[in-house]
Design an enzyme around this catalytic site. Structure first.
Site, mmCIF file in Angstrom:
data_model
loop_
_atom_site.group_PDB
_atom_site.id
_atom_site.type_symbol
_atom_site.label_atom_id
_atom_site.label_comp_id
_atom_site.label_asym_id
_atom_site.label_seq_id
_atom_site.Cartn_x
_atom_site.Cartn_y
_atom_site.Cartn_z
ATOM 1 N N HIS A 1 -8.227 3.115 3.499
ATOM 2 C CA HIS A 1 -8.303 3.779 4.820
ATOM 3 C C HIS A 1 -9.748 3.793 5.360
ATOM 4 O O HIS A 1 -9.962 3.895 6.559
ATOM 5 C CB HIS A 1 -7.877 5.243 4.712
ATOM 6 C CG HIS A 1 -6.403 5.456 4.649
ATOM 7 N ND1 HIS A 1 -5.646 5.051 3.590
ATOM 8 C CD2 HIS A 1 -5.556 6.040 5.533
ATOM 9 C CE1 HIS A 1 -4.387 5.401 3.798
ATOM 10 N NE2 HIS A 1 -4.300 5.994 4.982
ATOM 11 N N GLU B 1 -5.512 9.117 8.988
ATOM 12 C CA GLU B 1 -4.120 8.855 9.369
ATOM 13 C C GLU B 1 -3.682 9.730 10.537
ATOM 14 O O GLU B 1 -2.859 9.330 11.356
ATOM 15 C CB GLU B 1 -3.218 9.088 8.169
ATOM 16 C CG GLU B 1 -2.128 8.074 8.132
ATOM 17 C CD GLU B 1 -1.807 7.673 6.730
ATOM 18 O OE1 GLU B 1 -0.938 8.315 6.165
ATOM 19 O OE2 GLU B 1 -2.449 6.749 6.194
ATOM 20 N N CYS C 1 -11.171 3.311 -0.939
ATOM 21 C CA CYS C 1 -9.850 3.623 -0.375
ATOM 22 C C CYS C 1 -9.676 2.728 0.843
ATOM 23 O O CYS C 1 -10.616 2.569 1.636
ATOM 24 C CB CYS C 1 -9.791 5.095 0.030
ATOM 25 S SG CYS C 1 -8.294 5.554 0.933
ATOM 26 N N ASP D 1 0.874 -1.184 0.000
ATOM 27 C CA ASP D 1 0.000 0.000 0.000
ATOM 28 C C ASP D 1 0.904 1.226 0.000
ATOM 29 O O ASP D 1 2.116 1.125 0.248
ATOM 30 C CB ASP D 1 -0.882 -0.020 1.268
ATOM 31 C CG ASP D 1 -1.741 1.235 1.412
ATOM 32 O OD1 ASP D 1 -2.341 1.665 0.413
ATOM 33 O OD2 ASP D 1 -1.808 1.796 2.516
ATOM 34 N N SER D 2 0.307 2.374 -0.228
ATOM 35 C CA SER D 2 1.069 3.617 -0.155
ATOM 36 C C SER D 2 1.563 3.876 1.271
ATOM 37 O O SER D 2 2.509 4.623 1.471
ATOM 38 C CB SER D 2 0.179 4.782 -0.584
ATOM 39 O OG SER D 2 -0.952 4.837 0.257
ATOM 40 N N CYS E 1 -4.309 -1.163 -2.088
ATOM 41 C CA CYS E 1 -4.467 0.287 -2.226
ATOM 42 C C CYS E 1 -5.270 0.527 -3.495
ATOM 43 O O CYS E 1 -4.908 0.020 -4.565
ATOM 44 C CB CYS E 1 -3.075 0.915 -2.349
ATOM 45 S SG CYS E 1 -3.075 2.675 -2.714
HETATM 46 N N1 DGL Z 1 -4.920 3.726 0.871
HETATM 47 C C1 DGL Z 1 -4.899 4.464 -0.378
HETATM 48 C C2 DGL Z 1 -6.019 3.930 -1.269
HETATM 49 O O1 DGL Z 1 -6.601 2.881 -1.010
HETATM 50 C C3 DGL Z 1 -5.066 5.936 -0.227
HETATM 51 C C4 DGL Z 1 -3.993 6.698 0.482
HETATM 52 C C5 DGL Z 1 -3.076 7.486 -0.403
HETATM 53 O O2 DGL Z 1 -3.510 8.489 -1.005
HETATM 54 O O3 DGL Z 1 -1.918 7.111 -0.494
HETATM 55 O O4 DGL Z 1 -6.352 4.560 -2.245
#
Ligand code: DGL
Length: 270
Positions: free
Chosen positions: A189, A155, A187, A10-11, A74
Site C-alpha cells: 500500500h 485504503e 507493504c 494480495d490481501s 503482498c
Molecule cells: N498489502 C499488504 C502488505 O503488503 C498489507 C495489507 C493487509 O494488511 O492486508 O503487507
C-alpha cells in the site's frame, strides 16, 4: 506456455501498485489479479490463516486461470506463506515474493549502513526482513517498526492530506527510525504515500518500495525460464473475493487508471 497469464495476488487492492508496475514493465503480458478483500487485512491474521488463503488462491490461479507464474504482491503474505508456497509448488510453477527483491536492492547498495523497515504487524513480527538482511550482510544495521494504521488509512482514501500527514509524521518520528539512511516500505500500500515519506526526510534518505524492483525481478525470472510472452493474448482480469463500490472506486488510485473488478468465490471448505 509463454502466452499464459501472470497470476498476482494480495490481501486486497494494495497489490495493484505491483500489478501496475508489472504491466508497465511487460506490456505483452496478460495479468490475472486476485485481491482477497473478503479476508483483508492480512496484517493482523495468523500465519496459518494466511497460508491457507494463499494456497487456495495459488491453486485457483494455477488450475483455473492456467497462470505461468505467481507473484505474491503482498509483504504480509510473502512473510507468512512464501516458503510454504515455493515448496508446495516446486517444479510446477515459479512463485515470486515481494521481499527478496528488496533485500537484494538494499544489500547491493554500499551507501546503506542503517536501514529502517515499516510494515504491518504480521510482517514486522515475522522478523523476515530483519533475518534476511543480517544473513545476507552482517555489517548492516536495521530497525523495524510496525505501522498498522497506514494500510487502512490509505485504503480509506487518506493520503496527501492533513490526516495522513499527522499519522505518517508521528510514526516516522519514533526512535526506531532515527539515523537511518534508507527506509524499506514493506507493504504494497505504501507507494501511495512515498512522496509524503520522502518529504518527511527532506529527500535525504533512500526510500525503497516494491513496485519497479519486483516488476524487474518478475521480468528477469520469466526471461530466464523462457516464459516471456511475445504478444498479449487476452485482456487482464481483476478479481476480488468480496466486492463493494468502495473497492471499485479505490482501485483506480492504486492502479493509476480505471479497472473493472469482478467478484470471484474460490473458497473450498477447510
Ligand atoms: N498489502 C499488504 C502488505 O503488503 C498489507 C495489507 C493487509 O494488511 O492486508 O503487507
Amino acid at each position: 506456455m509463454n502466452s499464459q497469464p501472470i497470476g498476482i495476488f494480495d490481501s486486497g487492492i494494495g497489490g495493484l501498485t505491483v500489478a501496475h508496475a508489472i504491466s508497465e514493465a511487460m506490456p505483452n503480458e496478460t495479468l490475472i489479479y486476485f485481491g482477497d478483500t473478503a479476508h483483508m487485512p492480512y496484517g493482523d491474521k495468523s500465519k496459518d490463516s494466511i497460508r491457507f488463503y494463499a494456497e487456495q488462491i495459488t491453486n485457483y490461479l494455477l488450475k483455473n486461470e492456467h497462470c505461468k507464474c505467481i507473484v505474491i504482491a503482498c509483504n504480509t503474505a510473502s512473510a507468512a506463506a512464501y516458503e510454504y508456497l515455493r515448496d508446495a509448488f516446486k517444479n510446477i510453477i515459479p512463485v515470486i515474493n515481494v521481499i527478496d527483491p528488496i533485500i537484494e536492492e538494499v544489500i547491493a547498495d554500499d551507501q546503506i549502513k542503517r536501514v529502517g523497515i515499516i510494515a504491518t504487524k504480521t510482517t514486522i513480527a515475522s522478523g523476515i526482513y530483519q533475518e534476511k538482511l543480517t544473513r545476507r550482510k552482517a555489517s548492516l544495521e536495521y530497525s523495524a517498526l510496525a505501522t498498522p494504521l497506514l494500510a487502512p488509512m490509505i485504503e480509506e482514501g487518506f493520503y496527501n492530506d492533513k490526516i495522513s500527514h499527522e499519522i505518517i509524521y508521528s510514526y516516522l518520528a519514533q526512535p526506531e527510525l532515527k539515523n537511518i539512511d534508507a527506509l524499506i516500505l514493506g507493504c504494497t500500500h505504501y507507494p501511495l504515500i512515498k512522496e509524503e515519506i520522502k518529504a518527511f526526510y527532506k529527500q535525504r534518505i533512500k526510500v525503497i518500495d516494491s513496485t519497479t524492483i519486483v516488476a524487474n525481478k518478475v521480468k528477469a525470472i520469466l526471461e530466464k525460464e523462457g516464459l516471456l510472452s511475445e504478444k498479449r493474448m487476452a485482456p487482464d482480469k481483476y478479481y476480488v473475493s468480496d466486492y463493494t463500490d468502495s473497492f471499485e472506486k479505490t482501485t483506480s488510485v492504486f492502479f493509476g487508471s480505471a479497472i473493472n473488478l469482478e467478484l470471484k468465490n474460490i473458497w473450498q471448505t477447510k
